[in-house]
Motif scaffolding. Structure first.
Motif, PDB file in Angstrom:
ATOM      1  N   HIS A 135      -8.798  -5.047  -4.026  1.00 30.95           N
ATOM      2  CA  HIS A 135      -9.403  -5.300  -5.333  1.00 30.95           C
ATOM      3  C   HIS A 135      -8.368  -5.789  -6.348  1.00 30.95           C
ATOM      4  O   HIS A 135      -8.692  -6.598  -7.224  1.00 30.95           O
ATOM      5  CB  HIS A 135     -10.097  -4.039  -5.830  1.00 30.95           C
ATOM      6  N   GLN A 136      -7.117  -5.311  -6.259  1.00 32.06           N
ATOM      7  CA  GLN A 136      -6.072  -5.838  -7.137  1.00 32.06           C
ATOM      8  C   GLN A 136      -5.835  -7.323  -6.853  1.00 32.06           C
ATOM      9  O   GLN A 136      -5.689  -8.129  -7.781  1.00 32.06           O
ATOM     10  CB  GLN A 136      -4.773  -5.050  -6.932  1.00 32.06           C
ATOM     11  N   LEU A 137      -5.810  -7.675  -5.570  1.00 34.74           N
ATOM     12  CA  LEU A 137      -5.629  -9.086  -5.213  1.00 34.74           C
ATOM     13  C   LEU A 137      -6.837  -9.916  -5.622  1.00 34.74           C
ATOM     14  O   LEU A 137      -6.699 -11.086  -6.007  1.00 34.74           O
ATOM     15  CB  LEU A 137      -5.385  -9.200  -3.706  1.00 34.74           C
ATOM     16  N   THR A 138      -8.026  -9.312  -5.545  1.00 33.12           N
ATOM     17  CA  THR A 138      -9.229 -10.013  -6.002  1.00 33.12           C
ATOM     18  C   THR A 138      -9.149 -10.310  -7.497  1.00 33.12           C
ATOM     19  O   THR A 138      -9.456 -11.423  -7.947  1.00 33.12           O
ATOM     20  CB  THR A 138     -10.477  -9.178  -5.693  1.00 33.12           C
ATOM     21  N   THR A 175     -10.192   1.317  -8.447  1.00 32.09           N
ATOM     22  CA  THR A 175     -11.029   1.602  -7.288  1.00 32.09           C
ATOM     23  C   THR A 175     -11.110   3.099  -7.086  1.00 32.09           C
ATOM     24  O   THR A 175     -10.081   3.792  -7.119  1.00 32.09           O
ATOM     25  CB  THR A 175     -10.456   0.938  -6.023  1.00 32.09           C
ATOM     26  N   THR A 176     -12.304   3.615  -6.900  1.00 36.28           N
ATOM     27  CA  THR A 176     -12.510   5.049  -6.735  1.00 36.28           C
ATOM     28  C   THR A 176     -13.441   5.303  -5.560  1.00 36.28           C
ATOM     29  O   THR A 176     -14.038   4.377  -5.002  1.00 36.28           O
ATOM     30  CB  THR A 176     -13.134   5.667  -7.991  1.00 36.28           C
ATOM     31  N   MET A 177     -13.557   6.569  -5.193  1.00 32.48           N
ATOM     32  CA  MET A 177     -14.598   6.949  -4.256  1.00 32.48           C
ATOM     33  C   MET A 177     -15.960   6.692  -4.897  1.00 32.48           C
ATOM     34  O   MET A 177     -16.101   6.685  -6.122  1.00 32.48           O
ATOM     35  CB  MET A 177     -14.457   8.426  -3.873  1.00 32.48           C
ATOM     36  N   ARG A 204      -9.798  -0.276   5.756  1.00 35.62           N
ATOM     37  CA  ARG A 204     -10.306   1.099   5.754  1.00 35.62           C
ATOM     38  C   ARG A 204      -9.363   1.989   4.955  1.00 35.62           C
ATOM     39  O   ARG A 204      -8.155   1.905   5.095  1.00 35.62           O
ATOM     40  CB  ARG A 204     -10.448   1.614   7.189  1.00 35.62           C
ATOM     41  N   GLY A 205      -9.938   2.831   4.140  1.00 29.86           N
ATOM     42  CA  GLY A 205      -9.151   3.722   3.308  1.00 29.86           C
ATOM     43  C   GLY A 205      -9.131   3.274   1.862  1.00 29.86           C
ATOM     44  O   GLY A 205      -9.217   2.083   1.546  1.00 29.86           O
ATOM     45  N   LEU A 206      -9.005   4.248   0.962  1.00 29.19           N
ATOM     46  CA  LEU A 206      -9.038   3.958  -0.469  1.00 29.19           C
ATOM     47  C   LEU A 206      -7.841   3.120  -0.907  1.00 29.19           C
ATOM     48  O   LEU A 206      -7.974   2.201  -1.725  1.00 29.19           O
ATOM     49  CB  LEU A 206      -9.076   5.274  -1.250  1.00 29.19           C
ATOM     50  N   ALA A 207      -6.650   3.415  -0.376  1.00 29.67           N
ATOM     51  CA  ALA A 207      -5.445   2.701  -0.810  1.00 29.67           C
ATOM     52  C   ALA A 207      -5.516   1.222  -0.446  1.00 29.67           C
ATOM     53  O   ALA A 207      -5.205   0.349  -1.268  1.00 29.67           O
ATOM     54  CB  ALA A 207      -4.209   3.346  -0.190  1.00 29.67           C
ATOM     55  N   VAL A 240       0.836  -1.201   0.000  1.00 33.80           N
ATOM     56  CA  VAL A 240       0.000   0.000   0.000  1.00 33.80           C
ATOM     57  C   VAL A 240       0.869   1.249   0.000  1.00 33.80           C
ATOM     58  O   VAL A 240       0.621   2.209  -0.740  1.00 33.80           O
ATOM     59  CB  VAL A 240      -0.937  -0.002   1.221  1.00 33.80           C
ATOM     60  N   GLY A 241       1.921   1.252   0.821  1.00 33.62           N
ATOM     61  CA  GLY A 241       2.776   2.425   0.918  1.00 33.62           C
ATOM     62  C   GLY A 241       3.452   2.794  -0.383  1.00 33.62           C
ATOM     63  O   GLY A 241       3.706   3.967  -0.658  1.00 33.62           O
TER      64      GLY A 241
END
Length: 557
Positions: free
Chosen positions: A514-517, A318-320, A505-508, A115-116
């Motif tokens: 979702h990338q792993l999905t 993935t977006t808001m 929690r959080g968009l990142a 994520v970072g």
């Protein structure tokens, strides 16, 4: 922790022998290792680790464990246990039978590193690159995209719970930073109202009493903010993240009226794209689509759909929740171009296809974007016998428009639509329109009895007109059934990987999920392709199968 690349190397002979005996017909993990080889190399994740420190567990192996974890729906503890105890996992990872694996917390730490560095996409890209080498990925033909809503992992809150939890969260954060100061500024009643979670409180049922409770919470929050930002407060309190969240929520929900804190009217609050819905996931947003309302995010899945090869997900975005589908067409195409996965035809639903996206897809990437465009909303366009834009003759070079009655426009000017889009405004003379015998078919305005047109600019106008004409044909409607298959992909993601709800929690972090999905679905589909499993047909209930031919399944007249 530092990273010491060691590579997977060959699978130990004893691991091979035991795995073959235990799984004579193979398993997903064994089959993928045999057919695809090593999916991830340690060197691909070298930038996530410092040069010095205790050697970390192989990041290439950890990436594969994360994907297998999503394939089988395992928790971190279960995934770590599978690495220690399951022979097929050891085979896929190239480990000795006696390898002890790692502590389950290593998976969480590795996800944080991904994520970072925004490196979650590397996992999906690694599978796509290997699939291309093995001839399993075909991208030059057709692709399809659809989006679905994703609920935040934080609990949904009503308004009173929202402001109460925001204030309680700030008090808890400040109590950990400056406990003596918090004790001094706290009112005796605060411990009764904010020491426990809002869901444990019993808010009054009567409207007047609920308004009074909201007023009290608003006053308490303002008092705390005033104390935090006063010169007498300890240094650094204003920089506590929970305090900033409290300030934003109070600005969005309260304002001063005659020197007192009052709740804002709903029409006076910020738009949904800015408004926080929970203090525990500040990037989640409230949104609605038809009869679906949710707090959280939105995910867009793009997959190939070529016969003779598995339908692989080539892009995950993935977006808001408040980001419109049409805003994502450009970014999706840019991402596909970066990984050399651009299709010739891109099939989407009505939310993606607009005049602007049709032109941009063609001009920037050479893609034929295929999706239902909205019908013309021009004056009288939908009335029986009314004159729509299609009956007017447009001379783009001379900037003139001729009406069906033979009259020519008198004004041509550039404007912005209500949505801020560039349009051309065309006016006809009232002197020509008033005596016209077909004026009623052209305009029904009594205030300004002359025709006015709002046209897209030239390229967008032609693209929109061509798309509307083409989509009236039975051939296009038959071909558009290609897009329907992506809904099955979304269903697979929901049922197999929990796509509908964010784990984090959080968009990142949600984006990494979702990338792993997407990577997990690809491995499952490659495995199904290798074993010859047929794709499941669309399920139809016995009663639905009795529907008369040609009837509308949605019941529209």
């Amino acid at each position: 922790m530092s990273m010491r690349p060691d590579g997977f190397g060959e699978i130990p002979a004893e691991t091979v022998r035991v795995a073959r005996a235990a799984f004579p017909k193979g398993s997903l993990a064994i089959r993928l290792r045999d057919e695809l080889g090593v999916l991830f190399r340690d060197e691909e994740f070298a930038d996530l680790f410092p040069a010095r420190g205790k050697p970390a567990w192989s990041p290439g192996r950890l990436a594969l464990v994360l994907v297998l974890q999503f394939v089988e729906g395992l928790t971190d503890r279960q995934a770590a246990e599978a690495v220690r105890a399951r022979i097929d996992f050891k085979y896929a990872l190239g480990l000795d039978l006696g390898d002890p694996g790692f502590d389950f917390s290593v998976l969480s730490e590795f996800r944080d590193r991904l994520v970072g560095a925004d490196a979650g996409r590397r996992v999906l890209d690694g599978i796509l690159a290997t699939s291309r080498e093995k001839g399993l990925l075909k991208t030059a033909g057709r692709a399809r995209t659809d989006s679905t809503h994703v609920e935040t992992s934080a609990r949904a809150l009503n308004w009173l719970e929202m402001v109460t939890e925001t204030l309680r969260s700030a008090l808890n954060a400040l109590a950990g930073t400056a406990p003596d100061w918090v004790r001094e500024v706290s009112d005796a009643e605060w411990f009764r109202h904010y020491a426990s979670r809002a869901e444990d409180s019993r808010f009054p049922q009567a409207r007047v009493k609920r308004d009074a409770a909201g007023q009290r919470i608003g006053d308490d929050g303002l008092r705390l903010l005033t104390a935090v930002f006063s010169p007498a407060a300890p240094q650094g309190l204003a920089g506590v993240p929970e305090v900033e969240i409290l300030r934003q929520v109070w600005v969005q929900h309260f304002h001063f009226v005659d020197g007192e804190v009052r709740r804002r009217d709903p029409k006076d609050r910020p738009p949904g794209a800015l408004r926080l819905v929970t203090p525990y996931d500040i990037e989640a947003r409230a949104c609605g689509k038809r009869d679906i309302l949710w707090d959280g995010y939105k995910v867009h899945l793009t997959e190939t759909c070529e016969p003779g090869s598995p339908n692989l997900i080539t892009n995950v975005a993935t977006t808001m929740a408040t980001v419109a589908d049409s805003q994502m067409v450009g970014p999706i195409h840019d991402d596909l171009a970066q990984r050399n996965c651009l299709p010739g035809e891109h099939w989407v639903d009505a939310g993606y296809a607009t005049a602007g996206t049709l032109v941009a897809a063609s001009q920037e990437h050479g893609i034929a974007l295929q999706g239902p465009v909205k019908a013309s909303t021009n004056d009288r366009a939908g009335d029986p016998g009314g004159y729509g834009q299609e009956v007017f003759t447009i001379d783009w070079d001379l900037q003139k428009v001729a009406c069906p009655g033979g009259k020519t426009s008198t004004n041509w000017s550039s404007r912005l639509s209500q949505n801020g889009l560039p349009v051309v405004r065309v006016l006809f003379s009232a002197r020509d329109c008033r005596p016209c015998p077909v004026r009623r078919e052209c305009t029904n305005s009594e205030i300004a009895p002359r025709r006015e047109l709002r046209l897209r600019h030239r390229d967008e106008h032609h693209a929109l007109h061509t798309a509307r004409q083409e989509q009236k044909t039975d051939q296009w409607k038959e071909r558009y059934q290609i897009r329907a298959g992506v809904e099955g992909t979304i269903s697979q993601g929901i049922q197999r990987c929990g796509l509908r709800r964010s784990r984090y929690r959080g968009l990142a972090k949600t984006s990494l999920q979702h990338q792993l999905t997407g990577a997990a679905i690809n491995l499952a589909r490659i495995n199904a392709h290798l074993t010859g499993q047929r794709r499941a047909p669309t399920r139809i209930s016995p009663y639905a199968a009795l529907r008369p031919a040609g009837s509308d399944p949605a019941g529209r007249s």
